[in-house]
Design an enzyme around this catalytic site. Sequence first.
Site, mmCIF file in Angstrom:
data_model
loop_
_atom_site.group_PDB
_atom_site.id
_atom_site.type_symbol
_atom_site.label_atom_id
_atom_site.label_comp_id
_atom_site.label_asym_id
_atom_site.label_seq_id
_atom_site.Cartn_x
_atom_site.Cartn_y
_atom_site.Cartn_z
ATOM 1 N N GLU A 170 1.835 -0.881 -4.979
ATOM 2 C CA GLU A 170 2.837 -0.747 -6.040
ATOM 3 C C GLU A 170 2.211 -0.499 -7.413
ATOM 4 O O GLU A 170 2.356 -1.276 -8.357
ATOM 5 C CB GLU A 170 3.764 -1.969 -6.071
ATOM 6 C CG GLU A 170 4.602 -2.104 -4.816
ATOM 7 C CD GLU A 170 5.639 -3.207 -4.881
ATOM 8 O OE1 GLU A 170 6.537 -3.217 -4.032
ATOM 9 O OE2 GLU A 170 5.551 -4.064 -5.787
ATOM 10 N N GLU A 352 7.095 -2.349 2.850
ATOM 11 C CA GLU A 352 7.888 -3.497 2.408
ATOM 12 C C GLU A 352 9.354 -3.122 2.422
ATOM 13 O O GLU A 352 9.743 -2.095 1.875
ATOM 14 C CB GLU A 352 7.549 -3.940 0.971
ATOM 15 C CG GLU A 352 6.307 -4.756 0.799
ATOM 16 C CD GLU A 352 6.168 -5.292 -0.628
ATOM 17 O OE1 GLU A 352 7.211 -5.510 -1.293
ATOM 18 O OE2 GLU A 352 5.027 -5.475 -1.058
#
Length: 449
Positions: A170, A352
């Site tokens: 991320e 995720e």
Amino acid sequence: MTATAMGLTLRPDFVWGVSTSAFQIEGAVAEDGRGPSIWDTRCREAGGIADGSNADIAADHYHRWREDIALMREIGVGAYRFSLAWPRLLPRGRGKANPAGLDFYDRLIDGLLEAGIEPWLCLYHWDLPQALDDLGGWTNRDCAGWYADYATLVARRYGDRVRRFVPFNEYSVFTLFGYAIPWAAPGVADRTAHLRAVHHVNLAHGAGVDILRDHVKGALIGGIHNRQAVRPASASAEDHAAAIRLDAHWNGVFCDPQILGAYPEAVAEDFEPYCRPGDLARICRPQDWIGLNHYGPIFARADPTRVWGYGWADTPPAPVDPAIGWPIFPEAFTEELLTLHRRYRLPIYVTENGCGGGAGSEQPDAAGEIADTHRVAYLRAYLAALGAAVDQGADVRGYFVWSLLDAFEWGSGYGPRFGLVHVDFPTGTRRLKQSGRWYRDLIQRSPKG
């Protein structure tokens, strides 16, 4: 393609997994030579964490990793995506390595392999050593070199057993929230700092890919990106402009240079002062796959108080899913998977996806059961959306639930719970939730390649 129990049409070698991150679950922040990270510092700042908590113990995975591997075996996952703690391996971020830290991940990796679970190793999940931040951290171009040295240590130590590597998790989240909207460590709000951090992380990514490729035969490398459609909060021209810039910073400034070799047009000029000759070639290195973390769309609004003139807007009024209790947007998941497939042409792994529940709503009943029916409904809806993307041609090859365990959720502390496994934080006791059993049953009914 093969049909699964949910009616999904997936590859026979489709990977079912779970994800965690080191800082959120390990604890033991001052044990066995680990150095402090920027998130340890954040936890000790007034107002840094919503509930005033810290990750000193967290889910105590550092001491309970064997138990957690056993839980993964019980669920039946084929892969575990986890991160290394840079300050556990290099307490000051560079220089002499910490033998105890190196040994811990040796034991974890060996334990996973013995259990038949493939380790997917992420080098960086936001926990920059504090000693490096004291030198400017990601705003210092030298940080890309410090990361390269760290990646070399990791590749040499674990490359004999690990094939799946993630340079960063991320990228957009920790740079935007760390250097522009100060919701995360190190808590800076400055345009120049944000641009420098983005560009230097991109340089580190490129160096990491090359180092892993050079040192690990057969390495399969992919960056993991938190991507969501960015929608304007209203029809105003100001909100529309805010959405364009936020979309570039959130979805474009890492994927585009890393895979396509250029910054997005909307913000490319901003990066010119920091981009030296040859930088984009150093950043754009061949990858084997791309990881997607996705939860829901983002709604942008104009906000002149923020350094880039945009801010997060509340979700507009939308129908509430009665099984979950709040609006969800699985169609945005389908949209993002198709966007990734069409734009970047890499195999996709969803690394995720999951939903949080309040601590009070996820407590064991008298029989010790945790009936997180909202999470089951969410996972079912989003897996159906994944199936819709595959049916339209998206090359999706795996799905990892966030998260294996209830954990320290960064600035939110211990309020939200995302785990398939309930953790009683005072005692460390683990209990498989209803969602964990549901996921186990789904995996068991899925054809094996």
